[in-house]
Design a protein around this motif. Sequence first.
Motif, PDB file in Angstrom:
ATOM      1  N   ALA A   8       0.829  -1.205   0.000  1.00 31.78           N
ATOM      2  CA  ALA A   8       0.000   0.000   0.000  1.00 31.78           C
ATOM      3  C   ALA A   8       0.865   1.258   0.000  1.00 31.78           C
ATOM      4  O   ALA A   8       0.574   2.226  -0.716  1.00 31.78           O
ATOM      5  N   TYR A   9       1.930   1.253   0.803  1.00 27.90           N
ATOM      6  CA  TYR A   9       2.831   2.410   0.822  1.00 27.90           C
ATOM      7  C   TYR A   9       3.446   2.635  -0.553  1.00 27.90           C
ATOM      8  O   TYR A   9       3.527   3.775  -1.040  1.00 27.90           O
ATOM      9  N   LEU A  10       3.899   1.561  -1.171  1.00 32.22           N
ATOM     10  CA  LEU A  10       4.553   1.694  -2.473  1.00 32.22           C
ATOM     11  C   LEU A  10       3.542   2.090  -3.553  1.00 32.22           C
ATOM     12  O   LEU A  10       3.862   2.873  -4.460  1.00 32.22           O
ATOM     13  N   ALA A  11       2.334   1.575  -3.465  1.00 28.36           N
ATOM     14  CA  ALA A  11       1.304   1.913  -4.445  1.00 28.36           C
ATOM     15  C   ALA A  11       0.912   3.381  -4.374  1.00 28.36           C
ATOM     16  O   ALA A  11       0.470   3.965  -5.377  1.00 28.36           O
ATOM     17  N   ALA A  12       1.060   3.976  -3.207  1.00 28.26           N
ATOM     18  CA  ALA A  12       0.676   5.380  -3.032  1.00 28.26           C
ATOM     19  C   ALA A  12       1.649   6.342  -3.713  1.00 28.26           C
ATOM     20  O   ALA A  12       1.347   7.528  -3.874  1.00 28.26           O
ATOM     21  N   ARG A  13       2.826   5.834  -4.100  1.00 31.93           N
ATOM     22  CA  ARG A  13       3.831   6.682  -4.746  1.00 31.93           C
ATOM     23  C   ARG A  13       3.625   6.654  -6.262  1.00 31.93           C
ATOM     24  O   ARG A  13       3.431   5.591  -6.849  1.00 31.93           O
ATOM     25  N   VAL A  70      -6.039  11.784  10.234  1.00 34.00           N
ATOM     26  CA  VAL A  70      -6.449  11.141   8.989  1.00 34.00           C
ATOM     27  C   VAL A  70      -7.413  12.034   8.211  1.00 34.00           C
ATOM     28  O   VAL A  70      -7.242  12.270   7.000  1.00 34.00           O
ATOM     29  N   VAL A  71      -8.422  12.544   8.879  1.00 30.88           N
ATOM     30  CA  VAL A  71      -9.425  13.366   8.200  1.00 30.88           C
ATOM     31  C   VAL A  71      -8.802  14.664   7.691  1.00 30.88           C
ATOM     32  O   VAL A  71      -9.067  15.104   6.572  1.00 30.88           O
ATOM     33  N   ASP A  72      -7.959  15.275   8.499  1.00 28.99           N
ATOM     34  CA  ASP A  72      -7.291  16.507   8.089  1.00 28.99           C
ATOM     35  C   ASP A  72      -6.427  16.257   6.854  1.00 28.99           C
ATOM     36  O   ASP A  72      -6.413  17.047   5.908  1.00 28.99           O
ATOM     37  N   THR A  73      -5.692  15.151   6.851  1.00 28.64           N
ATOM     38  CA  THR A  73      -4.843  14.818   5.710  1.00 28.64           C
ATOM     39  C   THR A  73      -5.689  14.524   4.473  1.00 28.64           C
ATOM     40  O   THR A  73      -5.369  14.963   3.368  1.00 28.64           O
ATOM     41  N   ALA A  74      -6.777  13.789   4.648  1.00 30.27           N
ATOM     42  CA  ALA A  74      -7.655  13.469   3.522  1.00 30.27           C
ATOM     43  C   ALA A  74      -8.257  14.718   2.901  1.00 30.27           C
ATOM     44  O   ALA A  74      -8.485  14.787   1.690  1.00 30.27           O
ATOM     45  N   ARG A  75      -8.501  15.724   3.737  1.00 35.02           N
ATOM     46  CA  ARG A  75      -9.078  16.984   3.248  1.00 35.02           C
ATOM     47  C   ARG A  75      -8.018  17.932   2.707  1.00 35.02           C
ATOM     48  O   ARG A  75      -8.335  19.025   2.261  1.00 35.02           O
ATOM     49  N   GLY A  76      -6.750  17.518   2.792  1.00 31.65           N
ATOM     50  CA  GLY A  76      -5.683  18.364   2.280  1.00 31.65           C
ATOM     51  C   GLY A  76      -5.299  19.484   3.211  1.00 31.65           C
ATOM     52  O   GLY A  76      -4.779  20.515   2.782  1.00 31.65           O
ATOM     53  N   GLY A  77      -5.513  19.259   4.532  1.00 31.15           N
ATOM     54  CA  GLY A  77      -5.198  20.297   5.510  1.00 31.15           C
ATOM     55  C   GLY A  77      -3.739  20.295   5.884  1.00 31.15           C
ATOM     56  O   GLY A  77      -2.891  19.691   5.225  1.00 31.15           O
ATOM     57  N   ARG A 100       0.133  11.008  -6.549  1.00 37.30           N
ATOM     58  CA  ARG A 100       0.555  10.517  -5.242  1.00 37.30           C
ATOM     59  C   ARG A 100      -0.632  10.533  -4.289  1.00 37.30           C
ATOM     60  O   ARG A 100      -1.377  11.514  -4.221  1.00 37.30           O
ATOM     61  N   THR A 101      -0.790   9.467  -3.524  1.00 39.01           N
ATOM     62  CA  THR A 101      -1.803   9.422  -2.470  1.00 39.01           C
ATOM     63  C   THR A 101      -1.114   9.685  -1.142  1.00 39.01           C
ATOM     64  O   THR A 101      -0.109   9.042  -0.830  1.00 39.01           O
ATOM     65  N   PRO A 102      -1.606  10.632  -0.341  1.00 41.15           N
ATOM     66  CA  PRO A 102      -0.988  10.895   0.961  1.00 41.15           C
ATOM     67  C   PRO A 102      -0.941   9.630   1.823  1.00 41.15           C
ATOM     68  O   PRO A 102      -1.841   8.788   1.755  1.00 41.15           O
ATOM     69  N   VAL A 103       0.101   9.529   2.640  1.00 39.29           N
ATOM     70  CA  VAL A 103       0.326   8.343   3.463  1.00 39.29           C
ATOM     71  C   VAL A 103       0.534   8.737   4.917  1.00 39.29           C
ATOM     72  O   VAL A 103       1.264   9.687   5.220  1.00 39.29           O
ATOM     73  N   ILE A 104      -0.116   7.994   5.808  1.00 36.35           N
ATOM     74  CA  ILE A 104       0.101   8.101   7.250  1.00 36.35           C
ATOM     75  C   ILE A 104       0.555   6.737   7.745  1.00 36.35           C
ATOM     76  O   ILE A 104      -0.067   5.718   7.434  1.00 36.35           O
ATOM     77  N   VAL A 105       1.636   6.711   8.492  1.00 37.52           N
ATOM     78  CA  VAL A 105       2.198   5.469   9.022  1.00 37.52           C
ATOM     79  C   VAL A 105       2.012   5.431  10.531  1.00 37.52           C
ATOM     80  O   VAL A 105       2.285   6.428  11.213  1.00 37.52           O
ATOM     81  N   HIS A 106       1.550   4.304  11.042  1.00 42.03           N
ATOM     82  CA  HIS A 106       1.475   4.110  12.499  1.00 42.03           C
ATOM     83  C   HIS A 106       2.269   2.875  12.888  1.00 42.03           C
ATOM     84  O   HIS A 106       2.062   1.798  12.339  1.00 42.03           O
ATOM     85  N   ASP A 116       3.407  11.466   4.946  1.00 45.43           N
ATOM     86  CA  ASP A 116       2.918  12.775   5.351  1.00 45.43           C
ATOM     87  C   ASP A 116       2.926  12.944   6.861  1.00 45.43           C
ATOM     88  O   ASP A 116       3.211  14.028   7.367  1.00 45.43           O
ATOM     89  N   ARG A 117       2.573  11.894   7.568  1.00 45.63           N
ATOM     90  CA  ARG A 117       2.676  11.900   9.034  1.00 45.63           C
ATOM     91  C   ARG A 117       3.174  10.537   9.469  1.00 45.63           C
ATOM     92  O   ARG A 117       2.786   9.506   8.902  1.00 45.63           O
ATOM     93  N   VAL A 118       4.026  10.524  10.493  1.00 46.14           N
ATOM     94  CA  VAL A 118       4.548   9.291  11.060  1.00 46.14           C
ATOM     95  C   VAL A 118       4.164   9.271  12.532  1.00 46.14           C
ATOM     96  O   VAL A 118       4.518  10.182  13.289  1.00 46.14           O
ATOM     97  N   LEU A 119       3.434   8.239  12.932  1.00 41.23           N
ATOM     98  CA  LEU A 119       2.910   8.131  14.286  1.00 41.23           C
ATOM     99  C   LEU A 119       3.471   6.875  14.938  1.00 41.23           C
ATOM    100  O   LEU A 119       3.697   5.875  14.269  1.00 41.23           O
ATOM    101  N   ALA A 120       3.680   6.936  16.247  1.00 39.14           N
ATOM    102  CA  ALA A 120       4.227   5.791  16.968  1.00 39.14           C
ATOM    103  C   ALA A 120       3.529   5.617  18.304  1.00 39.14           C
ATOM    104  O   ALA A 120       3.022   6.580  18.883  1.00 39.14           O
TER     105      ALA A 120
END
Length: 394
Positions: free
Chosen positions: A115-120, A367-374, A129-135, A153-157
């Motif tokens: 999925a990560y690679l497909a988003a590029r 997630v919602v903020d990123t999906a909306r392009g915020g 490009r599809t924005p990506v968030i990693v957890h 776009d965002r990296v969460l841990a």
Amino acid sequence: MVTGSDSTLSVVVAGGGTAGHVEPALAVADAVSELAPGTRVTVLGTERGLETTLVPERGYPLELIPPVPLPRKPSADLARLPGRLRQSVRRARAILDACQADVVVGFGGYVALPAYLAARPGLVGGRTRTPVIVHEANASAGLANKVGARGADRVLAAVPGSGLPRAEVVGIPLRRAITDLDRSALRAQARASFGLDPDAPTVLVFGGSQGAHSLNTAVTEAARDLSAAGIGVLHAHGPKNSVSVDRAEGGPDYVAVPYITRMDLAYAAADAVICRAGAMTVAEVSAVGLPALYVPLPHGNGEQELNALPVVEAGGGMLLRDAELSAQAVLDRLVPLLRDDSRLAAMSAAAGDAGHRDSAGRIARIVVDTARGGAGTDPHAARDGEDSVRGQGR
């Protein structure tokens, strides 16, 4: 195949394989649906994972991609890896296009990497490009998330020190049954449902299907002394195991069951826990405010001990290495704790403060903020460094 419209947010969640990947993904899916009603959430998975059962039960569409497990040693499978990965990425890209995905949220594992690679753009013919968030749920990041974090776009841990750049510590997203649990209000019902003594201090024991053996041995050997000390036990010994218990006459019940389906009731029935230290286990036990004796699995790279350390250092748990586990070690640590109400309350508060009950909601907002392009789509929006939100536990 799912199709969509421009007026509806579309979120693709990649979290298949084990419960440790699927449950956080579904918790975020639920939180996104609650935060932004009407959002179309699609889950990526494979035909081999638990998602084939868990995702339909939660009401989300499941799209399957070919699994691409990564061989750890040179073999014929390793030689075939590039072709298999390309096939899986191509299928994932087709799903992203059909869903008109606004964001991909990945939770690691062999479903997330394609999925990560497909988003590029450009890798398998994708033009945008599809924005990506990693957890990352574990204390030490896996390969899929290390790849995904590059350019995400965002990296969460879940905890500090995961090894991912720019990671924001947000905890592990948990289902509502855990985050909304009121242990005190549910205690009487929970103990009655398991046939436990309504008033005795009670310890919950569980080790998972793969890690129960040494826990089972130590706790059952301590059963008579625990009973004599007035301590009840709820013990999930694993469906493939059996235990024999010698209980002191007149002491509280020792209830042994193969498996617990209602962990919320088990947590409500307990005053303390003895368990392994998988990422989801630590997240749930701390979120509900239960003091715990964590016994990390001795295998791997010491990841389970790292999962438990933040809670232990905060005063919400104790750490015991598997090599030191014995009936006497269990008695030495649990009996004094369960006889000391003030210490029990202090550890419970510390565990709760170290937990992240609001993790799913926080991630859903990202997630919602990123999906909306915020602003969430700026990969440098968070301060550099892993600990940019450390300390915002609950």
